[in-house]
Motif scaffolding. Structure first.
Motif, PDB file in Angstrom:
ATOM      1  N   ILE A 150     -71.578 -47.180 -97.032  1.00 37.63           N
ATOM      2  CA  ILE A 150     -70.308 -47.332 -97.861  1.00 37.63           C
ATOM      3  C   ILE A 150     -69.149 -46.374 -97.508  1.00 37.63           C
ATOM      4  CG2 ILE A 150     -70.852 -46.424-100.082  1.00 37.63           C
ATOM      5  CD1 ILE A 150     -69.190 -48.512-101.574  1.00 37.63           C
ATOM      6  N   LYS A 151     -67.899 -46.679 -97.269  1.00 37.04           N
ATOM      7  CA  LYS A 151     -66.770 -45.751 -96.943  1.00 37.04           C
ATOM      8  C   LYS A 151     -66.573 -45.265 -98.448  1.00 37.04           C
ATOM      9  CE  LYS A 151     -62.866 -44.950 -93.969  1.00 37.04           C
ATOM     10  NZ  LYS A 151     -61.891 -45.677 -93.289  1.00 37.04           N
ATOM     11  N   GLU A 152     -66.577 -43.814 -98.545  1.00 43.55           N
ATOM     12  CA  GLU A 152     -66.329 -42.848 -99.600  1.00 43.55           C
ATOM     13  C   GLU A 152     -64.768 -42.398 -99.549  1.00 43.55           C
ATOM     14  OE1 GLU A 152     -69.453 -39.829-100.054  1.00 43.55           O
ATOM     15  OE2 GLU A 152     -70.857 -41.331-100.492  1.00 43.55           O
ATOM     16  N   ASN A 153     -64.187 -42.085 -98.141  1.00 44.04           N
ATOM     17  CA  ASN A 153     -62.932 -41.764 -98.122  1.00 44.04           C
ATOM     18  C   ASN A 153     -62.461 -41.937 -96.642  1.00 44.04           C
ATOM     19  OD1 ASN A 153     -63.191 -38.923 -96.766  1.00 44.04           O
ATOM     20  ND2 ASN A 153     -64.072 -38.560 -98.527  1.00 44.04           N
ATOM     21  N   GLY A 154     -61.192 -41.896 -96.352  1.00 41.79           N
ATOM     22  CA  GLY A 154     -60.463 -41.744 -95.033  1.00 41.79           C
ATOM     23  C   GLY A 154     -60.161 -40.335 -94.693  1.00 41.79           C
ATOM     24  N   LYS A 155     -60.584 -39.484 -95.102  1.00 43.57           N
ATOM     25  CA  LYS A 155     -60.054 -38.168 -94.679  1.00 43.57           C
ATOM     26  C   LYS A 155     -60.276 -37.803 -93.316  1.00 43.57           C
ATOM     27  CE  LYS A 155     -60.676 -35.974 -99.412  1.00 43.57           C
ATOM     28  NZ  LYS A 155     -61.245 -35.133-100.169  1.00 43.57           N
ATOM     29  N   VAL A 156     -59.405 -36.889 -92.750  1.00 43.23           N
ATOM     30  CA  VAL A 156     -59.558 -36.426 -91.272  1.00 43.23           C
ATOM     31  C   VAL A 156     -60.427 -35.090 -91.410  1.00 43.23           C
ATOM     32  CG1 VAL A 156     -58.510 -35.638 -89.288  1.00 43.23           C
ATOM     33  CG2 VAL A 156     -57.653 -37.822 -90.582  1.00 43.23           C
ATOM     34  N   TYR A 157     -61.585 -35.132 -91.289  1.00 46.57           N
ATOM     35  CA  TYR A 157     -62.397 -34.081 -91.298  1.00 46.57           C
ATOM     36  C   TYR A 157     -62.553 -33.177 -90.012  1.00 46.57           C
ATOM     37  CZ  TYR A 157     -64.327 -35.617 -95.783  1.00 46.57           C
ATOM     38  OH  TYR A 157     -64.589 -36.077 -97.020  1.00 46.57           O
ATOM     39  N   SER A 158     -62.823 -32.122 -89.935  1.00 47.07           N
ATOM     40  CA  SER A 158     -62.944 -31.007 -88.730  1.00 47.07           C
ATOM     41  C   SER A 158     -64.485 -30.509 -88.553  1.00 47.07           C
ATOM     42  CB  SER A 158     -61.831 -30.228 -88.418  1.00 47.07           C
ATOM     43  OG  SER A 158     -62.122 -29.257 -89.377  1.00 47.07           O
TER      44      SER A 158
ATOM     45  N   HIS B  80     -84.194 -49.465-100.345  1.00 51.80           N
ATOM     46  CA  HIS B  80     -83.925 -47.936-100.559  1.00 51.80           C
ATOM     47  C   HIS B  80     -84.765 -46.885 -99.968  1.00 51.80           C
ATOM     48  CE1 HIS B  80     -80.400 -48.964-102.952  1.00 51.80           C
ATOM     49  NE2 HIS B  80     -81.251 -50.008-103.554  1.00 51.80           N
ATOM     50  N   GLY B  81     -84.512 -46.043 -99.531  1.00 46.06           N
ATOM     51  CA  GLY B  81     -85.476 -45.038 -98.835  1.00 46.06           C
ATOM     52  C   GLY B  81     -84.848 -43.876 -98.202  1.00 46.06           C
ATOM     53  N   ASN B  82     -85.492 -43.055 -97.412  1.00 45.39           N
ATOM     54  CA  ASN B  82     -85.192 -41.771 -96.753  1.00 45.39           C
ATOM     55  C   ASN B  82     -84.990 -42.104 -95.049  1.00 45.39           C
ATOM     56  OD1 ASN B  82     -84.292 -39.167 -96.187  1.00 45.39           O
ATOM     57  ND2 ASN B  82     -86.364 -38.271 -96.180  1.00 45.39           N
ATOM     58  N   ILE B  83     -83.872 -41.838 -94.761  1.00 40.56           N
ATOM     59  CA  ILE B  83     -83.537 -42.089 -93.276  1.00 40.56           C
ATOM     60  C   ILE B  83     -83.217 -40.770 -92.544  1.00 40.56           C
ATOM     61  CG2 ILE B  83     -82.842 -44.525 -93.498  1.00 40.56           C
ATOM     62  CD1 ILE B  83     -79.972 -43.459 -93.214  1.00 40.56           C
ATOM     63  N   GLY B  84     -83.251 -39.597 -93.290  1.00 39.32           N
ATOM     64  CA  GLY B  84     -82.992 -38.189 -92.810  1.00 39.32           C
ATOM     65  C   GLY B  84     -81.673 -37.778 -92.773  1.00 39.32           C
ATOM     66  N   TYR B  85     -80.786 -38.494 -93.260  1.00 40.66           N
ATOM     67  CA  TYR B  85     -79.377 -38.279 -93.707  1.00 40.66           C
ATOM     68  C   TYR B  85     -78.904 -39.115 -94.602  1.00 40.66           C
ATOM     69  CZ  TYR B  85     -78.834 -41.531 -89.782  1.00 40.66           C
ATOM     70  OH  TYR B  85     -79.156 -42.401 -88.816  1.00 40.66           O
ATOM     71  N   LYS B  86     -77.967 -38.701 -95.542  1.00 40.47           N
ATOM     72  CA  LYS B  86     -77.397 -39.634 -96.510  1.00 40.47           C
ATOM     73  C   LYS B  86     -75.902 -39.574 -96.314  1.00 40.47           C
ATOM     74  CE  LYS B  86     -80.556 -38.411-100.277  1.00 40.47           C
ATOM     75  NZ  LYS B  86     -80.752 -37.884-101.615  1.00 40.47           N
ATOM     76  N   GLU B  87     -75.324 -39.178 -95.200  1.00 47.16           N
ATOM     77  CA  GLU B  87     -73.828 -39.533 -94.907  1.00 47.16           C
ATOM     78  C   GLU B  87     -73.543 -39.250 -93.680  1.00 47.16           C
ATOM     79  OE1 GLU B  87     -72.788 -36.776 -97.986  1.00 47.16           O
ATOM     80  OE2 GLU B  87     -72.711 -34.945 -96.673  1.00 47.16           O
ATOM     81  N   ILE B  88     -72.423 -39.915 -93.080  1.00 45.23           N
ATOM     82  CA  ILE B  88     -71.971 -39.757 -91.623  1.00 45.23           C
ATOM     83  C   ILE B  88     -70.672 -39.559 -91.726  1.00 45.23           C
ATOM     84  CG2 ILE B  88     -71.691 -40.965 -89.672  1.00 45.23           C
ATOM     85  CD1 ILE B  88     -74.004 -42.638 -90.093  1.00 45.23           C
TER      86      ILE B  88
ATOM     87  N   TRP C 230     -68.844 -41.578 -94.724  1.00 41.42           N
ATOM     88  CA  TRP C 230     -69.544 -42.688 -95.350  1.00 41.42           C
ATOM     89  C   TRP C 230     -70.840 -42.458 -95.764  1.00 41.42           C
ATOM     90  CZ3 TRP C 230     -67.817 -47.828 -94.038  1.00 41.42           C
ATOM     91  CH2 TRP C 230     -66.533 -47.752 -93.303  1.00 41.42           C
ATOM     92  N   GLY C 231     -71.163 -43.040 -97.124  1.00 38.58           N
ATOM     93  CA  GLY C 231     -72.280 -42.579 -97.633  1.00 38.58           C
ATOM     94  C   GLY C 231     -73.318 -43.783 -97.740  1.00 38.58           C
ATOM     95  N   PHE C 232     -74.619 -43.387 -97.438  1.00 35.89           N
ATOM     96  CA  PHE C 232     -75.675 -44.279 -97.409  1.00 35.89           C
ATOM     97  C   PHE C 232     -76.134 -44.693 -98.634  1.00 35.89           C
ATOM     98  CE2 PHE C 232     -80.519 -44.732 -97.448  1.00 35.89           C
ATOM     99  CZ  PHE C 232     -80.683 -45.833 -96.350  1.00 35.89           C
ATOM    100  N   VAL C 233     -76.100 -46.255 -98.396  1.00 37.82           N
ATOM    101  CA  VAL C 233     -76.495 -46.947 -99.692  1.00 37.82           C
ATOM    102  C   VAL C 233     -77.900 -47.734 -99.400  1.00 37.82           C
ATOM    103  CG1 VAL C 233     -74.305 -47.460-100.459  1.00 37.82           C
ATOM    104  CG2 VAL C 233     -75.254 -48.934 -98.711  1.00 37.82           C
ATOM    105  N   GLY C 234     -78.607 -47.790 -98.160  1.00 35.39           N
ATOM    106  CA  GLY C 234     -79.701 -48.410 -98.085  1.00 35.39           C
ATOM    107  C   GLY C 234     -79.865 -49.049 -96.892  1.00 35.39           C
TER     108      GLY C 234
END
Length: 239
Positions: free
Chosen positions: A104-112, A38-46, A19-23
């Motif tokens: 916003i959801k960028e993809n539904g990949k299964v990450y490790s 819009h601003g900085n929250i310390g991370y841009k993706e989860i 998931w990518g940060f949009v605001g």
């Protein structure tokens, strides 16, 4: 199965992936994209890993909730998330105490966890830099090099000092431990984090300062541009 804070894990296939940060929205109960800031929250993706697996500051998740641990004596915080479909796209509303972060959801990949994150090439030969030799003590932490203004202060930094020794040996003194790393001309090489952080030495008001990119979790896992640690050469240290 339990996650952080003793919560039972309940799967949520819809949230797995990147998931990518949009605001963010100042209303902690926001349900729409109205008033998005819009601003900085310390991370841009989860990344939501399978089975609620933790990584970095994210201590795990279960359906509807994500936990965060900021280190030290801080507690593990539990925050609620809600997924909403807007204009045929999935958005995650991450509700905190005083605002709502929107992704916003960028993809539904299964990450490790083993393959997650940004890592640098650390296979660099040693190249001498006489100006780096000696011990450097932390005196600042800034977003940009030009933001630094030398001034007396009594702040105690997490990374307290770095000592550049012969043949690329580097000793980093943290608040509660010592790390033995490597360096070469222009780079501080972290074997622990597999990062190669650029450094630059500048003279300000007749004193030498070192600016080093702080390539920690925000850079490795959060997708953010690194800030800078600032060091001043210890008096009497080798030149």
């Amino acid at each position: 199965m339990k996650i952080a804070n003793g919560m039972d894990f309940v799967n949520d296939e819809r949230v797995v992936g990147k998931w990518g940060f949009v605001g963010y929205i100042e209303d902690p109960e926001a349900k729409t994209l109205d008033n998005l800031l819009h601003g900085n929250i310390g991370y841009k993706e989860i990344y939501f890993l399978p089975n609620g697996e933790p990584y970095w500051i994210f201590e795990g998740w279960t359906k509807g909730y994500l936990t965060i641990y900021l280190g030290g004596d801080a507690p593990i915080y539990t925050y609620k998330y809600v997924i909403r479909s807007i204009d045929c796209k999935d958005y995650l509303f991450f509700h905190k105490e005083d605002h709502t972060e929107v992704f916003i959801k960028e993809n539904g990949k299964v990450y490790s966890k083993e393959t997650l994150g940004k890592h640098d090439n650390i296979d660099h030969p040693f190249v001498e830099d006489e100006s780096a030799h000696g011990k450097w003590n932390s005196v600042g932490y800034v977003e940009n090099i030009e933001d630094f203004i030398p001034k007396p202060e009594d702040t105690e930094y997490y990374l307290k000092s770095m000592e550049f020794k012969d043949e690329g040996c580097l000793v980093q003194q943290y608040m509660d431990e010592v790390w033995n790393e490597k360096w070469t001309n222009g780079l501080v090489i972290s074997l622990h984090r597999t990062t190669a952080a650029p450094y630059i030495i500048k003279e300000i008001n007749g004193e030498k300062y070192m600016f080093m990119e702080w390539r920690m979790g925000n850079y490795i896992y959060g997708g953010c541009k690194p800030d800078y640690y600032v060091f001043r050469k210890e008096e009497g240290a080798l030149l």
